[in-house]
Write a protein that holds these residues in place. Sequence first.
Motif, PDB file in Angstrom:
ATOM      1  N   ARG A 681      -3.972  -3.350   1.009  1.00 36.95           N
ATOM      2  CA  ARG A 681      -3.266  -2.396   1.873  1.00 36.95           C
ATOM      3  C   ARG A 681      -1.951  -1.948   1.238  1.00 36.95           C
ATOM      4  NH1 ARG A 681      -1.482  -4.383   6.155  1.00 36.95           N
ATOM      5  NH2 ARG A 681      -1.955  -6.607   5.957  1.00 36.95           N
ATOM      6  N   LEU A 695       2.260   6.971   5.190  1.00 35.97           N
ATOM      7  CA  LEU A 695       1.386   5.877   5.633  1.00 35.97           C
ATOM      8  C   LEU A 695       1.883   4.544   5.086  1.00 35.97           C
ATOM      9  CD1 LEU A 695      -2.142   7.539   5.119  1.00 35.97           C
ATOM     10  CD2 LEU A 695      -0.601   7.652   7.097  1.00 35.97           C
ATOM     11  N   TRP A 699      -1.248   1.051   8.178  1.00 37.69           N
ATOM     12  CA  TRP A 699      -2.192   2.136   8.449  1.00 37.69           C
ATOM     13  C   TRP A 699      -3.551   1.877   7.798  1.00 37.69           C
ATOM     14  CZ3 TRP A 699      -1.808   7.097  10.856  1.00 37.69           C
ATOM     15  CH2 TRP A 699      -0.631   7.260  11.594  1.00 37.69           C
ATOM     16  N   GLY A 706      -2.798   2.564  14.387  1.00 32.64           N
ATOM     17  CA  GLY A 706      -2.170   3.290  13.289  1.00 32.64           C
ATOM     18  C   GLY A 706      -3.217   4.125  12.589  1.00 32.64           C
ATOM     19  N   GLY A 707      -3.768   3.564  11.523  1.00 33.99           N
ATOM     20  CA  GLY A 707      -4.758   4.316  10.772  1.00 33.99           C
ATOM     21  C   GLY A 707      -6.189   4.055  11.185  1.00 33.99           C
ATOM     22  N   TYR A 740     -11.884   4.129  10.080  1.00 33.50           N
ATOM     23  CA  TYR A 740     -10.570   4.714   9.814  1.00 33.50           C
ATOM     24  C   TYR A 740     -10.510   6.188  10.199  1.00 33.50           C
ATOM     25  CZ  TYR A 740      -9.370   0.517   7.157  1.00 33.50           C
ATOM     26  OH  TYR A 740      -9.109  -0.766   6.773  1.00 33.50           O
ATOM     27  N   VAL A 744      -6.473   8.676   6.562  1.00 28.65           N
ATOM     28  CA  VAL A 744      -6.426   7.409   5.822  1.00 28.65           C
ATOM     29  C   VAL A 744      -7.517   7.386   4.758  1.00 28.65           C
ATOM     30  CG1 VAL A 744      -6.643   4.906   6.026  1.00 28.65           C
ATOM     31  CG2 VAL A 744      -5.411   6.184   7.780  1.00 28.65           C
TER      32      VAL A 744
END
Length: 909
Positions: A681, A695, A699, A706-707, A740, A744
């Motif tokens: 990540r 991002l 995310w 979030g993402g 996702y 993203v």
Amino acid sequence: MDVPAIRIENARTHNLRNASCTIPLYSLTVVSGVSGSGKSSLAFDTLYAEGQRRYVASLSTYARQFLERLPRPDVDLVSNLPPAIAIEQHNSVTNARSTVGTATEILDHLRLLYAKVGETFCCDSPVEAGTVQSWTERLLERFSGQRGSLAVALRPEEPAADLRERLGREGWNRLLDRAGNRIELDDIDDGRLDRERADLLSVVDRLAIAEKGRSRLAEALAAALGRGFGEAIFVPLEGEAVAVREGFVCEACGRRHPTPQPALFSFNSPLGACSACQGFGRVAALDLEKVVPDPSVSLKAGGIAPFATPSGRSCQRDLMRACPAAGVDPTRSWRQLGARQRAWVIEGDDDWYGIRGYFEYLESRRYKVQARIAIARYRKYDPCPECEGYRLRREALEVLVGGRHLGEVSTLTIEELGGWLGGLKLDGGRRARGERLLALLEARVGTALEVGLGYLSLARQMRTLSGGEAQRIQLATALGGGLTSALYVLDEPSVGLHPRDVGRLLGVLRSIRDQGNTLVVVEHAPEIVSAADHLVDLGPGAGREGGQVVAEGTVEEVAAQSNSPTARLLAGKLKLERRFRPEASGSLRIEGASAQNLQDVDVSIPLGQLVAVTGVSGAGKSTLIRAVLVGQLLKESERGPCKKILGGDQISEVVVVEPTPPGRSARSNPATISKAFDGIRKRFAATAGAKRRGLAPGWFSFNVPGGRCEPCEGSGETVVDMQFLEDVRIPCEHCDGTRYKPEVREVTVNGLSIVDVLALSVQEARERFANEKTIGPRLEPLCRVGLGYLTLAQPLSTLSGGELQRLRIAQALAAGTPGALYVMDEPTTGLHVSEIQVLISCLDALLDSGASVVLIEHNLDVIRVADWIIDLGPEGGPGGGRILAEGPPAAIAQVEHSYTGAALRGEFG
């Protein structure tokens, strides 16, 4: 004539690839193959799951709404399927109230036995049940031919006027004083009645005690006991009065005992549980060894551990202020303080509340999380002083059968219980009441002995058992149930069994088969595999490389195949190999270990070598290593007692590979469990595309908002509620199953999106991110234990037992440092012999780095290649707990009185 069989066609559950096979009914079928090849997917997630689904589908719509909705396994056809029962290798019990006695139902039968035939004792004499019939017999025997009065005491709380009015209305007009003189109710005024009430009795009947007046005596006793609330007095014309009491009342001291009933002997019932410990048998206490972990440190330098924390600084200041007045030098170490000074620090006085006072204050604030954590950190458990650890109230422990109360019987092992039941002698009436119960008890005990559980005590908590032991308890219950025409699906029932006991287990499996049942056993043990009536071998590899039936048929037919690891095992072509390390780099010395069944054990454990601690089940292996050695080194709250441990300064840390899954959440996967996902990540968040979009690393996680795709909350699928039918899972239409959001997925690293990276295998990801310190090295342990074929995003809930075992070992490999002591409990569980070789190679790599490895192990192949063996025994339970032999395998094989030596010599096949 063709033998009827279950037919599975084109099973596709998990990694199965259109697997088709035949399982003969009324036979013992073993499903074999390397871990992750699809054995459990075939046996449990296809065969058993379809049986359960059909059972639930056969119920009414009303009944199905209260049951879990089961999905249909991904298979074209399962035919001739009997009712299915699964006995899995998993101990899900966490409740401290569940014991071996309750799980096997032996304790339930014992409770009934004690309620029916138990004798209540008080003042060293049996207490007879006081009933109208029994008191009639007693009075006839003692006062035959005499005259007397049967009377009851007057109620002390009733006003004199009301008492006179009630007695007159009910027709009880005669009174009796303690000297035996008769008084008419009309001849006594209210004042005298009130003053002399304690010395007056209300006469129920005057009668002559004789056989011909038996019925009148019984009627008078019933009336008197009813009026006197269970108590009356017989006053003869000559001699002393006799107290007549209903129920179990001691004649010597007058103490009333409860009537024996099953609930009185249950520590899970308010009627039977000890009031001090609520039926747990132990009470929490302050662990001073944790409060003062290093006696060489002074009070001023932070010798009191809870006062050395930020939350305890004010207490440290209070202690420093109070020391001068108490004559305590705070610069002296705890070891240098006198007994009276230590007591002052602990208990306190008017000016100092003491360590104990501090924890009493925390107890008053248990509603705060910080207080509960602090209490747990410095807590230990001692046997309950009220019930002495037996869990039952005093009155239950005063009921004896064969000279023992139920608490004592519960401490017996199942094998000892069988001997006690066999020698139990009951007299006439008790024999009639208990004969049937004794027969049922002996049958239950015999079944538990057959599956190799004789070494377990009835009081042993279920949560302390291994998965294999818990499974054999279920097996014993199944055998005792007497079901026929059922399908039993078992998961490695030989786990935790010494080679001596595997033959006995095979006998139990065959007994269940001979009752008219079908057995499907997932198994790796060569002894079980070679004894199968029918064999289904899956493979050829694991994960995406497995899921196919590579061979099926009799053992001989499968052994003739060339592309099967199991065939090579049956042919004797798979042997473990390793380089022995004859020289140790030091040793740990345990002296005077006395936990559980250990009998003052002294033993040395070589360092820098592969040490196998073995022996029959219940010999004390886990107690010696896990409870005593590890518990003392880590100062755990429930550590086993010993006199001392020497050599602990030679190891840098203790790494324990627990026999429990690291987590089977659908959101946990190899990437998260190895911490490589954190590096992945961060790597994506560091790209220009992520920075341009703003991002952060969060995310790129599908576990937090979030993402991730919010409609499916990062799961990649949507669950459709079908009311009374099973739920339907379909790919999320918003993210197309990728988990996702689009923005993203647009961010790439080396041309791969986060979705593409999570689809990589562990091996592929390690190679692609070899130069990333937070990714490649974290995946290395997974590859070393042979899990490189798993995808990064594969849920842990889909892994087999063997894969989870290797995952635990990989975590231990990642956590260790040079000079560490690795302790592993049955690390070969769920592993094929070909995979055990990989495990041995990993352990050798640890030894090369300067670590030491101690295995608690029954696997004979591993024991043969160990550098040093510690053999405990000779039996389980009280018959064990001694060191039979220590030395290299060749030396142990020469020991005559050792079952491990016999196994190494090949005496158990």
